[in-house]
Design a protein around this motif. Structure first.
Motif, PDB file in Angstrom:
ATOM      1  N   ALA A   1      -0.649  -2.711   3.356  1.00 31.47           N
ATOM      2  CA  ALA A   1       0.393  -2.592   4.377  1.00 31.47           C
ATOM      3  C   ALA A   1       1.714  -2.226   3.721  1.00 31.47           C
ATOM      4  O   ALA A   1       2.442  -1.362   4.203  1.00 31.47           O
ATOM      5  CB  ALA A   1       0.520  -3.908   5.149  1.00 31.47           C
ATOM      6  N   ALA A   2       2.010  -2.867   2.587  1.00 31.40           N
ATOM      7  CA  ALA A   2       3.267  -2.573   1.885  1.00 31.40           C
ATOM      8  C   ALA A   2       3.289  -1.123   1.413  1.00 31.40           C
ATOM      9  O   ALA A   2       4.307  -0.436   1.522  1.00 31.40           O
ATOM     10  CB  ALA A   2       3.453  -3.525   0.702  1.00 31.40           C
ATOM     11  N   LEU A   3       2.159  -0.650   0.925  1.00 26.45           N
ATOM     12  CA  LEU A   3       2.081   0.742   0.476  1.00 26.45           C
ATOM     13  C   LEU A   3       2.367   1.690   1.640  1.00 26.45           C
ATOM     14  O   LEU A   3       3.154   2.636   1.513  1.00 26.45           O
ATOM     15  CB  LEU A   3       0.679   1.053  -0.064  1.00 26.45           C
ATOM     16  CG  LEU A   3       0.476   0.959  -1.570  1.00 26.45           C
ATOM     17  CD1 LEU A   3      -0.995   1.125  -1.908  1.00 26.45           C
ATOM     18  CD2 LEU A   3       1.296   2.025  -2.296  1.00 26.45           C
ATOM     19  N   ALA A   4       1.742   1.413   2.774  1.00 31.14           N
ATOM     20  CA  ALA A   4       1.923   2.281   3.937  1.00 31.14           C
ATOM     21  C   ALA A   4       3.373   2.231   4.410  1.00 31.14           C
ATOM     22  O   ALA A   4       4.001   3.250   4.671  1.00 31.14           O
ATOM     23  CB  ALA A   4       0.977   1.850   5.062  1.00 31.14           C
ATOM     24  N   ARG A   5       3.919   1.005   4.461  1.00 28.28           N
ATOM     25  CA  ARG A   5       5.287   0.838   4.947  1.00 28.28           C
ATOM     26  C   ARG A   5       6.271   1.528   4.010  1.00 28.28           C
ATOM     27  O   ARG A   5       7.138   2.279   4.437  1.00 28.28           O
ATOM     28  CB  ARG A   5       5.594  -0.658   5.044  1.00 28.28           C
ATOM     29  CG  ARG A   5       6.765  -0.997   5.920  1.00 28.28           C
ATOM     30  CD  ARG A   5       6.811  -2.499   6.196  1.00 28.28           C
ATOM     31  NE  ARG A   5       6.663  -3.259   4.971  1.00 28.28           N
ATOM     32  CZ  ARG A   5       5.661  -4.134   4.765  1.00 28.28           C
ATOM     33  NH1 ARG A   5       4.761  -4.380   5.674  1.00 28.28           N
ATOM     34  NH2 ARG A   5       5.588  -4.779   3.610  1.00 28.28           N
ATOM     35  N   GLU A   6       6.083   1.283   2.714  1.00 29.11           N
ATOM     36  CA  GLU A   6       7.048   1.841   1.766  1.00 29.11           C
ATOM     37  C   GLU A   6       6.951   3.362   1.684  1.00 29.11           C
ATOM     38  O   GLU A   6       7.934   4.026   1.411  1.00 29.11           O
ATOM     39  CB  GLU A   6       6.853   1.212   0.389  1.00 29.11           C
ATOM     40  CG  GLU A   6       7.196  -0.263   0.331  1.00 29.11           C
ATOM     41  CD  GLU A   6       8.589  -0.568   0.853  1.00 29.11           C
ATOM     42  OE1 GLU A   6       9.493   0.257   0.671  1.00 29.11           O
ATOM     43  OE2 GLU A   6       8.760  -1.636   1.484  1.00 29.11           O
ATOM     44  N   SER A   7       5.753   3.916   1.908  1.00 29.59           N
ATOM     45  CA  SER A   7       5.686   5.372   1.817  1.00 29.59           C
ATOM     46  C   SER A   7       6.343   5.997   3.043  1.00 29.59           C
ATOM     47  O   SER A   7       6.780   7.143   3.002  1.00 29.59           O
ATOM     48  CB  SER A   7       4.259   5.873   1.616  1.00 29.59           C
ATOM     49  OG  SER A   7       3.351   5.136   2.359  1.00 29.59           O
ATOM     50  N   ARG A   8       6.440   5.219   4.134  1.00 32.05           N
ATOM     51  CA  ARG A   8       7.213   5.718   5.276  1.00 32.05           C
ATOM     52  C   ARG A   8       8.707   5.527   5.024  1.00 32.05           C
ATOM     53  O   ARG A   8       9.487   6.453   5.106  1.00 32.05           O
ATOM     54  CB  ARG A   8       6.831   4.994   6.562  1.00 32.05           C
ATOM     55  CG  ARG A   8       5.710   5.648   7.342  1.00 32.05           C
ATOM     56  CD  ARG A   8       5.663   5.178   8.788  1.00 32.05           C
ATOM     57  NE  ARG A   8       5.939   3.754   8.931  1.00 32.05           N
ATOM     58  CZ  ARG A   8       5.026   2.803   8.790  1.00 32.05           C
ATOM     59  NH1 ARG A   8       3.791   3.126   8.494  1.00 32.05           N
ATOM     60  NH2 ARG A   8       5.342   1.545   8.939  1.00 32.05           N
ATOM     61  N   HIS A   9       9.081   4.301   4.666  1.00 33.62           N
ATOM     62  CA  HIS A   9      10.504   3.967   4.639  1.00 33.62           C
ATOM     63  C   HIS A   9      11.209   4.403   3.371  1.00 33.62           C
ATOM     64  O   HIS A   9      12.211   5.074   3.415  1.00 33.62           O
ATOM     65  CB  HIS A   9      10.686   2.468   4.873  1.00 33.62           C
ATOM     66  CG  HIS A   9      10.268   2.085   6.247  1.00 33.62           C
ATOM     67  ND1 HIS A   9      11.125   1.557   7.165  1.00 33.62           N
ATOM     68  CD2 HIS A   9       9.080   2.205   6.873  1.00 33.62           C
ATOM     69  CE1 HIS A   9      10.474   1.340   8.307  1.00 33.62           C
ATOM     70  NE2 HIS A   9       9.235   1.726   8.143  1.00 33.62           N
ATOM     71  N   ALA A  10      10.672   3.958   2.244  1.00 34.16           N
ATOM     72  CA  ALA A  10      11.344   4.275   0.982  1.00 34.16           C
ATOM     73  C   ALA A  10      11.064   5.714   0.601  1.00 34.16           C
ATOM     74  O   ALA A  10      11.435   6.151  -0.469  1.00 34.16           O
ATOM     75  CB  ALA A  10      10.877   3.328  -0.116  1.00 34.16           C
TER      76      ALA A  10
ATOM     77  N   LEU B   1       1.709  10.968   2.596  1.00 30.85           N
ATOM     78  CA  LEU B   1       1.728   9.747   1.775  1.00 30.85           C
ATOM     79  C   LEU B   1       1.527   8.509   2.651  1.00 30.85           C
ATOM     80  O   LEU B   1       0.717   7.641   2.329  1.00 30.85           O
ATOM     81  CB  LEU B   1       3.063   9.631   1.047  1.00 30.85           C
ATOM     82  CG  LEU B   1       3.141  10.132  -0.381  1.00 30.85           C
ATOM     83  CD1 LEU B   1       4.574  10.099  -0.883  1.00 30.85           C
ATOM     84  CD2 LEU B   1       2.253   9.319  -1.310  1.00 30.85           C
ATOM     85  N   ALA B   2       2.268   8.469   3.752  1.00 36.92           N
ATOM     86  CA  ALA B   2       2.176   7.313   4.647  1.00 36.92           C
ATOM     87  C   ALA B   2       0.775   7.223   5.246  1.00 36.92           C
ATOM     88  O   ALA B   2       0.164   6.149   5.277  1.00 36.92           O
ATOM     89  CB  ALA B   2       3.223   7.419   5.748  1.00 36.92           C
ATOM     90  N   ARG B   3       0.247   8.366   5.700  1.00 38.87           N
ATOM     91  CA  ARG B   3      -1.071   8.381   6.317  1.00 38.87           C
ATOM     92  C   ARG B   3      -2.146   7.960   5.319  1.00 38.87           C
ATOM     93  O   ARG B   3      -2.989   7.123   5.606  1.00 38.87           O
ATOM     94  CB  ARG B   3      -1.352   9.788   6.855  1.00 38.87           C
ATOM     95  CG  ARG B   3      -2.413   9.852   7.928  1.00 38.87           C
ATOM     96  CD  ARG B   3      -2.418  11.230   8.603  1.00 38.87           C
ATOM     97  NE  ARG B   3      -2.372  12.297   7.626  1.00 38.87           N
ATOM     98  CZ  ARG B   3      -1.391  13.212   7.569  1.00 38.87           C
ATOM     99  NH1 ARG B   3      -0.384  13.180   8.409  1.00 38.87           N
ATOM    100  NH2 ARG B   3      -1.430  14.148   6.645  1.00 38.87           N
ATOM    101  N   GLU B   4      -2.075   8.540   4.145  1.00 38.26           N
ATOM    102  CA  GLU B   4      -3.122   8.266   3.166  1.00 38.26           C
ATOM    103  C   GLU B   4      -3.054   6.840   2.649  1.00 38.26           C
ATOM    104  O   GLU B   4      -4.075   6.275   2.285  1.00 38.26           O
ATOM    105  CB  GLU B   4      -3.053   9.269   2.009  1.00 38.26           C
ATOM    106  CG  GLU B   4      -3.370  10.705   2.414  1.00 38.26           C
ATOM    107  CD  GLU B   4      -4.700  10.831   3.130  1.00 38.26           C
ATOM    108  OE1 GLU B   4      -5.641  10.078   2.808  1.00 38.26           O
ATOM    109  OE2 GLU B   4      -4.801  11.683   4.048  1.00 38.26           O
ATOM    110  N   SER B   5      -1.853   6.263   2.602  1.00 35.48           N
ATOM    111  CA  SER B   5      -1.824   4.893   2.096  1.00 35.48           C
ATOM    112  C   SER B   5      -2.373   3.943   3.155  1.00 35.48           C
ATOM    113  O   SER B   5      -2.824   2.855   2.815  1.00 35.48           O
ATOM    114  CB  SER B   5      -0.430   4.476   1.621  1.00 35.48           C
ATOM    115  OG  SER B   5       0.551   4.970   2.450  1.00 35.48           O
ATOM    116  N   ARG B   6      -2.343   4.363   4.423  1.00 35.70           N
ATOM    117  CA  ARG B   6      -3.016   3.549   5.445  1.00 35.70           C
ATOM    118  C   ARG B   6      -4.527   3.770   5.403  1.00 35.70           C
ATOM    119  O   ARG B   6      -5.299   2.834   5.302  1.00 35.70           O
ATOM    120  CB  ARG B   6      -2.494   3.906   6.834  1.00 35.70           C
ATOM    121  CG  ARG B   6      -1.322   3.085   7.296  1.00 35.70           C
ATOM    122  CD  ARG B   6      -1.160   3.118   8.812  1.00 35.70           C
ATOM    123  NE  ARG B   6      -1.382   4.438   9.378  1.00 35.70           N
ATOM    124  CZ  ARG B   6      -0.480   5.410   9.419  1.00 35.70           C
ATOM    125  NH1 ARG B   6       0.719   5.213   8.933  1.00 35.70           N
ATOM    126  NH2 ARG B   6      -0.778   6.582   9.952  1.00 35.70           N
TER     127      ARG B   6
END
Lengths: 473, 473
Positions: free
Chosen positions: A126-135, B128-133
């Motif tokens: 979840a942190a990976l997904a969130r951070e790749s969106r936000h950061a 990035l966001a999609r793939e990390s999910r």
């Protein structure tokens, strides 16, 4: 979670808490079905899952029982000391191990790969997904060559648990432990130099030494007490050893955790001969006992210990987030890091920092330690049952690999055709030695949640060994 | 997008398409306000943005004009040949450059950092966001030591655009171009060996040589034609050179793209003396002309060119995704990669593969090339205007850095107190030389979208140089 896993969890906790005595009969399938309002099939599935976890044992036509302890098998023997340092060989087989990894359809008992399917890793994803969106944008920038400050902050806290002090500014984030070890070796050694290594030892380290043109002086290690201080002292007296490399906690592959007085002896030797120590602490957080044992670095008085670690065993290897606390060699190591791969990718660092900051790490570790310890016992049991009598087995204090020693005349490479045919991968003992020793040994991983195929594979290996031994003797 | 950017985009396209002649007056603020139904402030903001982009010029009390071309400044001179290979020095200053990066409040003209705020990168962030999910678990596994197959598939296609052929299996993904170069050097050289490098050259390469204990033989380079083949031939005749290192496309820091016949000459020399070539193609996709020039590897007949590259300049450095096409040195390079940092983190690889597969890359490159070329012209103009007469400036064919040469007696380090005081970071010329030459040169980056602070910083540097020159002569 499916029903049978719910039930298995409930039952498993009761067994672990000692509500049923060892050897006693567990509730019948029918009784549980009534008690929990689930089908007979669900109960049977739950019991099979508990069996895989080593928490229940089936007795034909009798039902399910709490397993009783078996007599412990003999421990592996200590290797013979070498007379001199040697060049490292055997890249080919390390590569084979990596290549086989790719195919995916194999039963992988060879790689030192943790179980990354644990639900306790979900906050990390979840942190990976969130951070790749936000950061997003921040994570696309280069970053600090030393690593993301928020992560170093957290690493500095972990250091406290491991008994040493390292300010965030004294730490360097690396691309996995491999880069930490590689930078340490190259910071300390030039080609032709000698490094004393506990033997058997991590095959990746052997290859680092080889590529750096450094010779390995293999020091025999006791399966319980670790590196032989006597043999090490002899080596230090007679040879210009440039560094000592050890894995004091849940050592790979033997699984020992060095006792405190041996650690002190090791530090005193290093001080006396003024040699730095490269400590690989990658399994430190996976020692089964709590609290975790200190790192060797906790005893370091003058910055001579370079502690290398990563989250590759505790969280997931694909993160490629490791670190090094290089003590007095900070500047040299930072330069090596810069020329090796530049800064480490920021995104996984940010996600791991978040996972740690929010406190998910201890719960995850608790879960994994329980799983690995339980499965150590189950796999030990399988090996005792299916391998020829006299097989020696390590008794790891942490981590997720077993070291198995067969009669000295046996060569585990004789198993290769059978292994290939059955799609089973093991780690041959010889890759854990610069000199290609331990051909009669193998390392088996017990990380991933066991399936019936796992036991089948262990049995298949054991039977093949038995047949070969019978044929040849 | 905000209104003024919309308007600036429309106007900018018209100017770029030649709808207004050079030197002619552009529509008045009032007229545009009426035509587009926006406020006067919005039009003024749009014009100021166009000015920063070099597409419009304000004349006091007269309005906005299409800029006219200025006479081109003199090109930097070619360095003097060295008599022998030397050890690389000056890590300290490279570290300073990296340290200053951290502070964030500086005007960063020093680092070779692309503009990662471009909207054409949004699909990459989304990937990035999609793939990390979705790829979560997969991305947490170790992966293929060579890199994610889907990415190597795409890299193999990019190779075609660069004029060479490389099957996905002949490529190795690395943790940035730095790791590719480092693995190449260590695969080819032992300490004490000699590498011939085009000079001036990428400071990271200098440090790689230093840490590998390798000597650099600096070969002077023409700011238009690249490495001097005459000086190179002399070096090859007299010294046991183990490898040649060049950046043939949009070379860093001079910006030249080697003409075809010089490339052929280079390959012939390498063949005659049987020396491998380490080609750094990191700026190849950022050459302003279309289609992009071929890589030197396109002329390689016998696998002696090791092409190193990455997405650090074209997409974003924080991805840490690079690659190497190591030709006949494949096995050795793969071993180096394994011992250097293990496999590269899979998540960014998967996201980049996705970005490429979906066809976002060409549009992004088009946009960035336009921006960088436009800003090259604007910054050249600023330097011509604000630096002392006689300042020589490179005329880069791609990428986003200008090389500026001052009178030979001038030492750019004399500017350090002024730079620190004003929070301006430049790259001093001497870090681009193993011998610390080029102290009278500097490299300025023109990647990020210019702001009034950018011009202010360039003017401030130019004025300070002028004052110093006046004081000392």
């Amino acid at each position: 979670m499916s029903r049978y896993l719910d039930l298995a969890d409930t039952l498993g906790s009761r067994i672990e808490q000692g509500l049923y005595e060892a050897g006693s009969r567990l509730p019948s399938v029918r009784a549980l079905s009534t008690e929990h309002g689930v089908s007979l099939t669900t109960v049977q599935q739950a019991y099979r899952w508990l069996e895989m976890s080593g928490l229940a044992q089936a007795r034909p036509r009798s039902g399910w029982y709490v397993p009783t302890a078996r007599p412990a098998p003999g421990l592996p023997s200590m290797g013979k000391p070498n007379l001199r340092p040697i060049d490292v060989s055997d890249w080919g087989q390390v590569q084979d191990l990596l290549d086989l990894e790719r195919e995916g359809k194999t039963i992988q008992l060879g790689r030192g790969m943790p179980d990354v399917e644990s639900p306790s890793l979900r906050p990390l994803q979840a942190a990976l997904a969130r951070e790749s969106r936000h950061a997003g944008i921040a994570s696309l920038h280069y970053n600090d060559m030393q690593g993301v400050p928020a992560l170093r902050e957290q690493l500095s806290r972990l250091a406290v648990d491991a008994g040493y002090r390292a300010a965030p500014d004294a730490l360097i984030v690396t691309t996995g432990c491999q880069e930490a070890l590689s930078c340490a070796v190259r910071a300390l050694c030039a080609p032709g130099d000698i490094v004393a290594v506990a033997s058997p030892s991590y095959h990746g380290m052997m290859q680092i030494l080889k590529e750096a043109g450094v010779q390995a002086f293999e020091i025999p290690s006791d399966p319980v007490r670790g590196i032989s201080l006597e043999a090490l002292e002899l080596a230090l007296e007679r040879w210009p050893v440039k560094a000592i490399q050890v894995i004091p906690n849940a050592s790979n592959p033997l699984g020992y955790t060095m006792p405190e007085h041996r650690r002190l002896g090791l530090i005193r030797l290093a001080q006396r001969f003024d040699v730095p120590i490269i400590e690989d602490d990658i399994y430190g957080d996976l020692v089964y006992g709590w609290p975790r044992p200190h790192a060797l670095k906790a005893l370091d008085e003058d910055g001579r210990v370079l502690l290398c670690s990563s989250f590759s065993k505790t969280l997931a290897p694909g993160l490629r987030v490791g670190w090094i606390a290089p003590g007095r060699y900070f500047d040299k190591v930072l330069r090596m890091k810069y020329t090796s791969s530049g800064p480490t990718a920021p995104l996984p660092q940010i996600a791991v920092a978040e996972f740690l900051r929010k406190g998910h790490y201890p719960a995850h570790l608790r879960r994994m330690r329980r799983q690995y310890q339980r499965q150590r016992d189950v796999m030990t049991d399988w090996v005792q049952r299916h391998f020829p009598a006299g097989t020696r087995i390590s008794h790891p204090q942490g981590g997720f690999t077993l070291w198995i020693e067969l009669p000295e005349s046996f060569d585990t490479h004789a198993l290769d055709p059978m292994l290939r045919e059955n799609g089973i991968v093991i780690a041959h003992g010889n890759i854990f030695s610069a000199a290609g020793k331990y051909r009669n040994c193998m390392r088996l991983s017990h990380a991933s949640v066991f399936t019936p195929r796992t036991e089948w594979a262990v049995r298949r290996i054991g039977e093949a060994i038995g047949e070969m031994l019978r044929t040849h003797h």
